[in-house]
Design a protein around this motif. Structure first.
Motif, mmCIF file in Angstrom:
data_model
loop_
_atom_site.group_PDB
_atom_site.id
_atom_site.type_symbol
_atom_site.label_atom_id
_atom_site.label_comp_id
_atom_site.label_asym_id
_atom_site.label_seq_id
_atom_site.Cartn_x
_atom_site.Cartn_y
_atom_site.Cartn_z
ATOM 1 N N LYS A 70 0.314 -1.312 -0.038
ATOM 2 C CA LYS A 70 0.080 0.010 -0.380
ATOM 3 C C LYS A 70 0.593 1.141 0.064
ATOM 4 O O LYS A 70 0.616 2.624 -0.100
ATOM 5 C CB LYS A 70 -0.830 -0.088 1.173
ATOM 6 N N TYR B 24 -3.951 -12.007 0.072
ATOM 7 C CA TYR B 24 -5.624 -11.885 -0.341
ATOM 8 C C TYR B 24 -5.792 -13.569 -0.565
ATOM 9 O O TYR B 24 -6.398 -14.123 -0.466
ATOM 10 C CB TYR B 24 -5.591 -11.319 -1.011
ATOM 11 N N ASP C 271 -8.261 -14.128 1.366
ATOM 12 C CA ASP C 271 -10.125 -13.648 1.529
ATOM 13 C C ASP C 271 -10.275 -12.897 -0.192
ATOM 14 O O ASP C 271 -10.054 -12.136 -0.838
ATOM 15 C CB ASP C 271 -9.136 -11.441 2.030
ATOM 16 N N LYS D 136 -11.248 -9.358 -0.841
ATOM 17 C CA LYS D 136 -10.368 -8.225 -1.343
ATOM 18 C C LYS D 136 -8.886 -9.104 -2.550
ATOM 19 O O LYS D 136 -8.315 -8.077 -2.577
ATOM 20 C CB LYS D 136 -8.995 -8.357 -0.071
ATOM 21 N N TYR E 218 -10.763 -8.293 -6.169
ATOM 22 C CA TYR E 218 -10.278 -6.937 -5.331
ATOM 23 C C TYR E 218 -9.201 -5.897 -6.529
ATOM 24 O O TYR E 218 -9.251 -5.265 -7.464
ATOM 25 C CB TYR E 218 -10.766 -5.476 -4.968
#
Length: 474
Positions: A94, A114, A119, A122, A125
């Motif tokens: 990030k 992820y 997950d 996520k 995405y």
């Protein structure tokens, strides 16, 4: 550093000659090391799975502008991912996106994290973002790789099928490959279903296609390991029950077969593979151990291909997490002795969904200070989570007084070791006074340790007189 040397390093990196890059950069004097060279070195080290060294290399960077350097954060994210420090890897990825959100690599690292942590939202995405930026780069990592798997030659396939029919029985069905949407597809690895007969008392699921790949053990004279997998199921099942209740077995077998090729790995008798989560929602097994199908047979015909290489058939035996930890500590023979002592005849080799876990608390003579029934999920941790703790903590109920992280001794090991701090040399030399646990279990004994678990290998902490953890000097 002159442009010619930097050009040479770029060329070597593009050719995948990472060891050569490491050697040449490490020959430089410290005053010749620039930020760019530190990042190049870290990249080469990570590509050789030397993640701790990569992080130490990045720590040595002394540059006020490093916070805005995309390469620095990207290499740090990659090394942290390699060490299974997923939350820290996400943080660094990030950081990259704050510099430039249109750079595909940090999105790919997020996808990897992820995927590992399960997950799905996520992952979807991050995948959408990555594919918008570079569809080819995403496909290189996450696309369907089954088309890249090696196949038997026709004469090789015939030998393998004839061997299976002679030694396991005549196949009655193929267990098809189904994707996550339930659609059936062709797959390079077939899974044959063979019913019981007079000579073979069980149903068998046998892979055909895994052994097309020559797994090579480079640590032992480049030994070749061609293997197929065999799972044994109870004879009283119906084919429909197998198709409905045991479909996870061929799925996991195919995944392991794909893993061998895509990771350039190999399997042999005695190897365990951790799955990271239950093998299926219907069972609590989360790993597998392999054993030679013919280990108790005094004589057997060998399955030999035209080039003289042998295909070995390994029995696919699912395990619980505690059983895998027991094998890591005590070895293959000790685990099978324990299984034989605690299971009914036939329960070791024949897969049933509800057999007992032979390494639960009830299988020990210790009375845990924190019973299994009271264990709560306190830790957000992904990746290897095995650890060692002494009886002073888990039996006597002491708080953790000393914790340190060393190089893991297996793929399941986090490297963390927990002591009360008053154990002497005689105590520590008695291995019966230390057991393997998951990190979450030890967090239930002492929640104070949680905030320190992301620290890397080589760090240690002691509890001071005020009850606070302090970093121990190396």
């Amino acid at each position: 550093m002159d442009n010619e040397f930097m050009y040479e390093m770029d060329e070597l990196l593009s050719e995948g000659k990472f060891d050569e890059v490491i050697q040449k950069i490490k020959e430089l004097d410290e005053d010749e090391m620039t930020t760019e060279l530190h990042i190049m070195l870290a990249h080469a080290l990570s590509q050789c799975a030397r993640y701790h060294e990569a992080l130490n290399t990045l720590k040595a960077v002394d540059d006020d502008s490093i916070d805005e350097d995309m390469g620095y954060h990207l290499e740090k994210a990659g090394a942290l991912f390699g060490l299974h420090h997923y939350s820290a890897a996400v943080r660094e990825a990030k950081n990259c996106l704050e510099i430039d959100e249109n750079y595909v690599e940090p999105w790919l690292i997020l996808c990897l994290v992820y995927q590992e942590t399960g997950d799905d939202a996520k992952f979807d995405y991050a995948s959408e973002k990555a594919r918008e930026l570079d569809e080819e780069a995403w496909n290189n990592i996450f696309g369907d790789k089954t088309g890249e798997l090696e196949l038997y030659e026709e004469d090789e396939l015939q030998i393998v099928l004839e061997f299976i029919t002679r030694h396991f029985g005549k196949p009655v069905d193929l267990l098809p490959y189904k994707d996550e949407n339930g659609l059936t597809h062709d797959h390079p690895i077939n899974c044959l279903l063979i019913p019981p007969d007079e000579d073979n008392r069980f149903y068998k699921i046998i892979t055909v296609g895994v052994g097309a790949y020559r797994g090579i053990d480079k640590n032992h004279n480049n030994d070749v390991h061609r293997i197929e997998m065999a799972a044994f199921l109870p004879a009283d099942l119906t084919v429909r029950e197998i198709m409905e209740q045991y479909r996870w077995i061929p799925r996991v077998m195919r995944q392991f077969g794909e893993m061998l090729q895509l990771d350039l790995s190999w399997l042999d008798a005695g190897h365990t593979v951790a799955y990271g989560e239950p093998l299926d929602d219907s069972v609590k097994y989360n790993g597998v151990i392999f054993n030679d199908v013919f280990v108790d047979t005094p004589y057997r015909e060998r399955c030999v291909l035209p080039n003289g290489e042998e295909v070995n058939f390994l029995r696919f035996i699912p395990l619980f997490e505690e059983e895998m930890m027991f094998k890591i500590r005590h070895g293959f023979s000790a685990l099978f002795q324990r299984l034989g002592e605690r299971l009914a005849p036939g329960q070791i080799d024949v897969i049933v969904p509800d057999r007992p876990d032979t390494c639960l608390d009830a299988g020990t003579h210790k009375k845990w200070a924190c019973p299994r029934s009271t264990i709560e999920n306190l830790l957000d941790w992904h990746g290897a989570d095995g650890c060692y703790a002494t009886d002073r903590i888990t039996v006597d109920g002491c708080r953790v007084g000393f914790m340190y992280r060393e190089e893991p001794d297996s793929r399941l090991d986090s490297g963390w070791r927990f002591l009360a701090g008053d154990e002497d040399e005689e105590y520590m030399n008695d291995i019966s006074r230390m057991d393997i646990f998951s990190l979450n279990t030890i967090c239930n004994y002492d929640t104070d340790i949680i905030e320190y678990l992301d620290n890397p290998t080589g760090t240690a902490f002691y509890r001071d007189k005020k009850g606070k953890f302090r970093k121990a000097k190396p």
